[in-house]
Design a protein around this motif. Sequence first.
Motif, mmCIF file in Angstrom:
data_model
loop_
_atom_site.group_PDB
_atom_site.id
_atom_site.type_symbol
_atom_site.label_atom_id
_atom_site.label_comp_id
_atom_site.label_asym_id
_atom_site.label_seq_id
_atom_site.Cartn_x
_atom_site.Cartn_y
_atom_site.Cartn_z
ATOM 1 N N MET A 48 0.523 -1.447 0.133
ATOM 2 C CA MET A 48 -0.149 -0.172 0.174
ATOM 3 C C MET A 48 1.199 1.160 0.001
ATOM 4 O O MET A 48 0.247 2.161 -0.210
ATOM 5 C CB MET A 48 -0.840 -0.275 0.912
ATOM 6 N N GLY A 49 2.260 1.087 -0.667
ATOM 7 C CA GLY A 49 2.627 2.513 0.008
ATOM 8 C C GLY A 49 2.873 3.361 -1.204
ATOM 9 O O GLY A 49 2.296 2.173 -2.695
ATOM 10 N N PRO A 50 3.532 4.429 -2.117
ATOM 11 C CA PRO A 50 3.731 4.880 -3.028
ATOM 12 C C PRO A 50 4.803 3.899 -3.643
ATOM 13 O O PRO A 50 6.229 3.819 -3.608
ATOM 14 C CB PRO A 50 4.152 6.072 -2.768
ATOM 15 N N VAL A 51 4.540 4.383 -4.995
ATOM 16 C CA VAL A 51 5.817 3.993 -6.429
ATOM 17 C C VAL A 51 5.831 5.536 -6.741
ATOM 18 O O VAL A 51 5.326 5.857 -6.575
ATOM 19 C CB VAL A 51 5.002 3.079 -7.498
ATOM 20 N N LEU A 52 7.409 5.140 -7.655
ATOM 21 C CA LEU A 52 7.360 6.663 -8.126
ATOM 22 C C LEU A 52 6.597 6.772 -9.716
ATOM 23 O O LEU A 52 7.196 6.702 -10.386
ATOM 24 C CB LEU A 52 9.041 6.672 -8.566
ATOM 25 N N ALA A 53 5.501 6.743 -9.587
ATOM 26 C CA ALA A 53 4.557 7.138 -10.298
ATOM 27 C C ALA A 53 5.260 8.781 -10.828
ATOM 28 O O ALA A 53 4.325 8.679 -12.401
ATOM 29 C CB ALA A 53 3.048 7.354 -10.502
ATOM 30 N N SER A 54 5.456 9.833 -10.488
ATOM 31 C CA SER A 54 5.523 10.687 -11.308
ATOM 32 C C SER A 54 7.298 10.699 -12.417
ATOM 33 O O SER A 54 7.543 9.991 -12.144
ATOM 34 C CB SER A 54 5.641 12.169 -10.274
ATOM 35 N N PRO A 55 7.409 12.071 -13.664
ATOM 36 C CA PRO A 55 8.035 11.949 -13.757
ATOM 37 C C PRO A 55 9.001 11.762 -13.122
ATOM 38 O O PRO A 55 9.392 12.950 -11.980
ATOM 39 C CB PRO A 55 8.031 12.797 -14.637
ATOM 40 N N ILE A 56 10.661 11.193 -12.853
ATOM 41 C CA ILE A 56 11.674 11.251 -11.916
ATOM 42 C C ILE A 56 13.213 12.558 -12.364
ATOM 43 O O ILE A 56 13.424 12.187 -14.066
ATOM 44 C CB ILE A 56 12.294 9.961 -12.025
ATOM 45 N N ASN A 57 13.177 12.784 -11.819
ATOM 46 C CA ASN A 57 14.702 14.187 -11.809
ATOM 47 C C ASN A 57 15.310 13.509 -11.388
ATOM 48 O O ASN A 57 15.851 12.824 -10.130
ATOM 49 C CB ASN A 57 14.297 15.389 -11.258
ATOM 50 N N LEU A 58 16.214 12.657 -12.305
ATOM 51 C CA LEU A 58 18.198 12.493 -11.512
ATOM 52 C C LEU A 58 19.232 12.892 -11.676
ATOM 53 O O LEU A 58 19.352 13.371 -11.957
ATOM 54 C CB LEU A 58 18.090 10.473 -12.667
ATOM 55 N N TYR A 59 19.558 12.382 -10.738
ATOM 56 C CA TYR A 59 20.854 13.687 -9.643
ATOM 57 C C TYR A 59 21.524 12.534 -10.067
ATOM 58 O O TYR A 59 21.338 11.674 -9.017
ATOM 59 C CB TYR A 59 20.322 14.734 -9.012
ATOM 60 N N ILE A 60 22.932 12.754 -10.565
ATOM 61 C CA ILE A 60 23.683 11.713 -10.072
ATOM 62 C C ILE A 60 25.183 12.811 -9.992
ATOM 63 O O ILE A 60 25.421 13.837 -9.806
ATOM 64 C CB ILE A 60 24.442 11.121 -11.526
ATOM 65 N N ILE A 61 25.828 12.135 -8.319
ATOM 66 C CA ILE A 61 26.748 12.177 -7.144
ATOM 67 C C ILE A 61 28.129 11.544 -7.419
ATOM 68 O O ILE A 61 27.828 10.847 -7.308
ATOM 69 C CB ILE A 61 26.279 12.797 -5.783
ATOM 70 N N TRP A 62 29.009 12.061 -7.971
ATOM 71 C CA TRP A 62 30.050 11.490 -8.669
ATOM 72 C C TRP A 62 31.406 11.544 -7.295
ATOM 73 O O TRP A 62 31.784 12.867 -7.252
ATOM 74 C CB TRP A 62 30.632 11.809 -9.788
ATOM 75 N N TYR A 63 31.514 11.085 -5.909
ATOM 76 C CA TYR A 63 32.037 10.677 -5.523
ATOM 77 C C TYR A 63 32.944 10.740 -5.630
ATOM 78 O O TYR A 63 33.651 9.216 -5.763
ATOM 79 C CB TYR A 63 31.523 10.230 -4.403
ATOM 80 N N GLY A 64 34.197 11.085 -5.407
ATOM 81 C CA GLY A 64 35.981 10.538 -5.609
ATOM 82 C C GLY A 64 36.471 11.172 -6.488
ATOM 83 O O GLY A 64 35.590 11.555 -7.775
#
Length: 334
Positions: A48-64
Amino acid sequence: MQKMHFHFLLLSLCCCYVLALSWSQSQQFGNAKNYEGSSDLVDLDYHMGPVLASPINLYIIWYGRWNWKHQATIRDFAYSLSSSSSFPSVADWWRTVRLYTDQTGSNITGSIVLSGEFYDSRYSHGRYLSRLGIQSVIKNAVTSHPRGLPLDPYNGVYLVLSSNDVQVQDFCRAVCGFHYFTFPTIVGVTVPYAWVGYSGTQCPGMCAYPFAWSKYSGKPPPSTNGGNNIMGAPNGDAGVDGMISVIAHELAEMSSNPLVNAWYAGDDPTAPTEIADLCMGVYGSGGGGGYVGNVYKDSWGNGYNVNGVKGRRFLVQWVWNPVKRRCFGPNAID
């Protein structure tokens, strides 16, 4: 369609941070529970929880410090999730993930846009990160000026990728990647995120399989010409090609179970078996038990099962199809 508003949902699951939301290649060497054939044994339920139904904005963090060629490969995979490529494509693979719905009947989105990148090349939190420390890395990325990432509580998904010289808690011992959600006390809002590490030098046999032998096989580590590898890496690097499948795994599970109260099997939410966990090590028809399945080979003998943008090819594991009730990918031969 129901929108995903993460900022008001922290729930009571904060105390369960150490739960097993992780992906480890080692499971496929003997004790993985995968179901390439149709099975009624899998008790995958919606909680009964949410799923990612709205458009996704993907943010990448390059660590190192990252090799720009490796970054380009990962970037192109992200672009491929919502872009047209020749069949079978990465976007075709994502269509199985999209079959999952929330309680309103809204499907997981097919729109995933790489909306920003942050380069943490100065190791803001050192070269060893705890699991909880990943959230502090995200906080640094969204509070840095003038080139920080936006804090996006409505559509944002944050992907932290650590370089080859960064050690992360449980990396190469129990996990290759994991997903969870941020705590408002650390980041300011609740948003889903995932972490995946580059394993090319630390544990390729565990996290870059099938492009490298398991350390228990007695075989040498990957060679630059592929001579010691089980299967050639389609983009030329066992570590980054292995990362691609882990990233795909985590994105699929983060979209179908972002707050750990949506789609998973089992009665214990602190140790859920999610839609990609059910298909560990399966990349093609007949896969399982250490055999990747029926996949394609390019002219150099490198293995892949989906096509991406710019002529890229990738090998990504299958996920559980709730309609067919079995592991499935677009390269299936049946």
